[in-house]
Scaffold this motif. Structure first.
Motif, mmCIF file in Angstrom:
data_model
loop_
_atom_site.group_PDB
_atom_site.id
_atom_site.type_symbol
_atom_site.label_atom_id
_atom_site.label_comp_id
_atom_site.label_asym_id
_atom_site.label_seq_id
_atom_site.Cartn_x
_atom_site.Cartn_y
_atom_site.Cartn_z
ATOM 1 N N ALA A 153 -23.287 46.998 -14.736
ATOM 2 C CA ALA A 153 -22.641 46.371 -16.232
ATOM 3 C C ALA A 153 -23.745 45.842 -16.609
ATOM 4 O O ALA A 153 -24.145 45.552 -18.067
ATOM 5 C CB ALA A 153 -21.599 45.465 -15.747
ATOM 6 N N PHE A 154 -24.720 44.953 -15.909
ATOM 7 C CA PHE A 154 -25.881 44.350 -16.514
ATOM 8 C C PHE A 154 -26.876 45.185 -17.175
ATOM 9 O O PHE A 154 -27.278 45.042 -18.187
ATOM 10 C CB PHE A 154 -26.642 43.323 -15.461
ATOM 11 N N GLY A 155 -27.175 46.185 -16.437
ATOM 12 C CA GLY A 155 -28.267 47.235 -17.009
ATOM 13 C C GLY A 155 -27.669 47.731 -18.348
ATOM 14 O O GLY A 155 -28.284 48.031 -19.300
ATOM 15 N N GLU A 156 -26.217 48.022 -18.260
ATOM 16 C CA GLU A 156 -25.477 48.866 -19.424
ATOM 17 C C GLU A 156 -25.619 47.723 -20.676
ATOM 18 O O GLU A 156 -25.797 48.364 -21.747
ATOM 19 C CB GLU A 156 -24.262 49.407 -19.120
ATOM 20 N N TYR A 157 -25.403 46.578 -20.260
ATOM 21 C CA TYR A 157 -25.336 45.522 -21.492
ATOM 22 C C TYR A 157 -26.713 45.372 -22.110
ATOM 23 O O TYR A 157 -26.827 45.244 -23.425
ATOM 24 C CB TYR A 157 -24.989 44.309 -20.726
ATOM 25 N N ILE A 158 -27.776 45.265 -21.322
ATOM 26 C CA ILE A 158 -28.975 45.295 -21.836
ATOM 27 C C ILE A 158 -29.404 46.446 -22.728
ATOM 28 O O ILE A 158 -29.910 46.335 -23.746
ATOM 29 C CB ILE A 158 -30.153 45.115 -20.958
ATOM 30 N N GLU A 159 -29.043 47.870 -22.221
ATOM 31 C CA GLU A 159 -29.349 48.938 -22.947
ATOM 32 C C GLU A 159 -28.714 48.927 -24.113
ATOM 33 O O GLU A 159 -29.177 49.275 -25.144
ATOM 34 C CB GLU A 159 -29.169 50.090 -21.976
ATOM 35 N N SER A 160 -27.318 48.734 -24.227
ATOM 36 C CA SER A 160 -26.625 48.896 -25.260
ATOM 37 C C SER A 160 -26.894 47.939 -26.311
ATOM 38 O O SER A 160 -26.736 48.052 -27.493
ATOM 39 C CB SER A 160 -25.055 48.756 -24.905
ATOM 40 N N LEU A 161 -27.043 46.750 -25.951
ATOM 41 C CA LEU A 161 -27.489 45.739 -27.084
ATOM 42 C C LEU A 161 -28.939 46.019 -27.758
ATOM 43 O O LEU A 161 -29.029 45.992 -28.881
ATOM 44 C CB LEU A 161 -27.677 44.241 -26.326
ATOM 45 N N MET A 162 -29.779 46.478 -26.772
ATOM 46 C CA MET A 162 -31.111 46.877 -27.363
ATOM 47 C C MET A 162 -31.038 48.093 -28.349
ATOM 48 O O MET A 162 -31.526 48.213 -29.333
ATOM 49 C CB MET A 162 -32.203 47.115 -26.338
ATOM 50 N N ARG A 163 -30.208 49.146 -27.937
ATOM 51 C CA ARG A 163 -29.785 50.200 -28.851
ATOM 52 C C ARG A 163 -29.249 49.848 -30.372
ATOM 53 O O ARG A 163 -29.517 50.262 -31.192
ATOM 54 C CB ARG A 163 -28.924 51.312 -28.328
ATOM 55 N N LEU A 164 -28.217 48.935 -30.193
ATOM 56 C CA LEU A 164 -27.467 48.344 -31.562
ATOM 57 C C LEU A 164 -28.676 47.681 -32.325
ATOM 58 O O LEU A 164 -28.530 47.968 -33.391
ATOM 59 C CB LEU A 164 -26.395 47.541 -30.983
ATOM 60 N N LEU A 165 -29.487 46.930 -31.728
ATOM 61 C CA LEU A 165 -30.398 46.156 -32.526
ATOM 62 C C LEU A 165 -31.457 47.121 -33.119
ATOM 63 O O LEU A 165 -31.904 47.036 -34.336
ATOM 64 C CB LEU A 165 -31.250 45.260 -31.586
ATOM 65 N N VAL A 166 -31.917 48.138 -32.395
ATOM 66 C CA VAL A 166 -32.969 49.185 -32.537
ATOM 67 C C VAL A 166 -32.379 49.994 -33.933
ATOM 68 O O VAL A 166 -32.679 50.296 -35.041
ATOM 69 C CB VAL A 166 -33.402 50.072 -31.451
#
Length: 612
Positions: free
Chosen positions: A504-517
């Motif tokens: 869940a932590f990995g998906e959180y970081i990845e999803s948040l970065m994708r939204l920002l990018v």
């Protein structure tokens, strides 16, 4: 409109005699898609069609060019298909026997017509008829003939002792040969080996001199045409007497039934037709079956959670062109949103922002209005052109000129940071719209709680990170979102575990970065708006410097370049943003399209040998 409509299963039970009529009644509604659902004990209802069409194909190949046009209108035979098929073949065989002499005469006349056309070309090439005054071939002393080499083919006859005249023509090279029987036989062998064609002129030409050859050929052609018309009328009378047009209409019906035979099953007396039906049109289907006067029963099983159901995109006509974007990925499945209505707002808005010019927008609008009936995709230019005109008023741009209308908002080149900032804000709103659609889909699937546990923390962190630019305290939403995500972490068995937390932590970081990018990606909308304004300013500057007529030409050509080049690039950019930034938030395209049963098509050869 926003939610794709799932079809439901149906079955129709009818008699064998009424099967064809029921199938056509279903096709009239355009509300059902056939799909076989085999039942034990059922059998194929049209097993004899394969052998029927095998024999019919042989008849069509030989006689199809002489058959009449297929009769219009639906055919609803009320007799057993096996008996009707046997009667159809018997009728076509009898027609072939009666029409065979006329067909043979027609083929002879066609050959004669082709040779007369070749002789006309020879007369043109030779400046007259080269055989005037010569005896007939059967004289026993001198023989003569004509050959036509294939276009581009070069032949050098090796036969000696003969007079061979050569006449080039657009069709190829003519060879006119006169000589003894032995030499003629040798030349004929040479020409046959080179695939040259022998032309046989009518005897009437032998007694004419070169000046009258054109008239003789014209008279022979007129007689040939009249003879062909008489033969065609003979064949037509035979066809009318035997009602062949109606026979072929029945064949077209059975050919159509044959293509759907895998969906038809039955017993000795009944037929079972199964598939999918548009639930909004079930009453119309029942009414169509009743109007057909057939013994048929429509059964709609209870609606279940069937993920295999084809989907119907129920959009009004003005929204249909925007279905192009989601269709690039597929069709929304059960419980998925159809993004077409949202795209109908987002796409024109982005296009107008990147292409803001009143004059250029008016050109695109005109092209869209003119061509949308012939090319439906051009309908996208109508809202795009309108929004380009709206932003053209806001930017004060008319055909690349900013000195005609005052800007109602700003000139992009004067305030580039504002343009980029607005584009970034638009992108954030669009992304959040995608997130909202994902949440709506979760509601439709009765999984909102699971969605909040899996995605709520990420959405909270994204909004908080953006809000922190306005209020710094909002940054605390980022760790709060992480805590929410970790609290909802579950493994495949639904158990909270360390492995689930790490995942869940990995998906959180990845999803948040994708939204920002993805948010930053939308700033290119502003970059394209600035590029459009910069190119327009450059063109106007060159036109102003040139002045006069040359300046007008530069301005006109420059606007054409902008409309063609930037219009294409802008459309590509919008498509990329839709597919890879917006749709990825919610659209899975897990469905399949509803393909309604369509009418039978008449596809037999006409008198010209072309499909009808």
């Amino acid at each position: 409109m926003l939610r794709a409509r799932a079809t439901r299963r149906f079955e129709v039970i009818t008699t064998r005699d009424d099967m064809a009529g029921v199938m056509q009644a279903l096709a009239e509604t355009k509300a059902v898609e056939l799909e076989a659902r085999p039942l034990e004990g059922m059998q194929s209802v049209l097993p004899q069609l394969a052998s029927f069409f095998e024999e019919f194909a042989a008849l069509e190949k030989k006689y199809g060019a002489y058959w009449p046009q297929v009769a219009k209108g639906l055919r609803r035979p009320s007799e057993d298909p096996a008996k009707l098929l046997r009667r159809i073949l018997s009728c076509l065989r009898l027609w072939a026997r009666r029409a065979e002499p006329a067909i043979a005469e027609s083929q002879r006349l066609e050959t004669e017509k082709a040779e007369l056309e070749l002789l006309r070309d020879l007369v043109e090439a030779a400046g007259g008829y080269p055989f005037a005054g010569l005896p007939a071939k059967e004289s026993g002393i001198l023989f003569w003939t004509i050959f036509l080499a294939r276009e581009g083919e070069t032949i050098e006859p090796a036969t000696g002792g003969m007079l061979v005249l050569r006449y080039p023509s657009p069709r190829g090279e003519f060879f006119v040969a006169v000589g003894a029987a032995e030499d003629m036989a040798s030349l004929r062998s040479e020409m046959e080996a080179a695939q040259a064609r022998e032309v046989r002129p009518p005897t009437a030409l032998l007694s004419q001199d070169g000046r009258e050859a054109h008239q003789v050929i014209a008279e022979a052609s007129a007689k040939n045409a009249e003879a062909q018309r008489n033969v065609a009328r003979r064949i037509e009378r035979i066809s009318k007497a035997m009602d062949i047009a109606d026979v072929l209409a029945h064949v077209a019906l059975f050919r159509w039934l044959h293509t759907h035979s895998r969906h038809l099953q039955g017993s000795d007396w009944t037929v079972r037709i199964t598939g999918w039906i548009d639930p909004d049109q079930s009453e119309q289907v029942a009414e169509a079956l009743e109007a057909a006067g057939a013994d048929a029963v429509l059964n709609l099983p209870p609606v279940g959670d069937d993920g295999e159901a084809p989907m119907v995109l129920s959009n009004p006509a003005w929204l249909k062109p925007f279905e192009f974007f989601p269709r690039l990925l597929g069709i929304p499945g059960v419980g998925e949103a159809d993004p077409s209505p949202v795209v109908a707002v987002i796409a024109p808005l982005m296009f107008g922002f990147m292409f803001g010019d009143v004059g250029q927008g008016a050109v695109l609008l005109s092209i869209g209005l003119w061509g949308r009936s012939r090319y439906p995709m051009l309908a996208l230019l109508v809202p795009g052109g309108i929004m380009a005109m709206v932003f053209g008023l806001l930017f004060g741009s008319v055909f690349s000129r900013e000195d005609i209308l005052p800007a109602l908002w700003l000139h992009p080149l004067n305030e580039p940071l504002t343009v980029l900032g607005v584009a970034l804000a638009m992108g954030i709103v669009f992304l959040l719209a995608g997130v909202v659609l994902d949440a709506v889909q979760a509601v439709w699937r009765h999984r909102l709680g699971a969605w909040v546990m899996a995605n709520g923390g990420i959405v909270l962190a994204y909004v908080s990170a953006l809000a922190a630019f306005l209020q710094t305290w909002a940054i605390w939403g980022v760790p709060l979102g992480l805590a929410l995500t970790i609290a909802g972490a579950r493994d495949a068995d639904g158990v909270f575990s360390p492995a689930a937390v790490i995942k869940a932590f990995g998906e959180y970081i990845e999803s948040l970065m994708r939204l920002l990018v993805s948010s930053v990606s939308f700033s290119r909308v502003g970059a394209f708006a600035l590029a459009h304004a910069g190119l327009s300013a450059a063109i106007f500057g060159m036109a102003d410097a040139a002045g006069g007529a040359l300046g007008l030409v530069i301005l006109m050509l420059g606007n054409i370049l902008i409309i063609a080049l930037e219009g294409l690039v802008t459309a590509i950019q919008i498509t990329r943003l839709m597919l890879f930034e917006f749709f990825t938030r919610f659209f899975h395209a897990s469905g399949r399209e509803f393909r309604p049963l369509s009418f039978p098509e008449h596809d037999f050869k006409s008198k010209n040998g072309e499909a009808t």
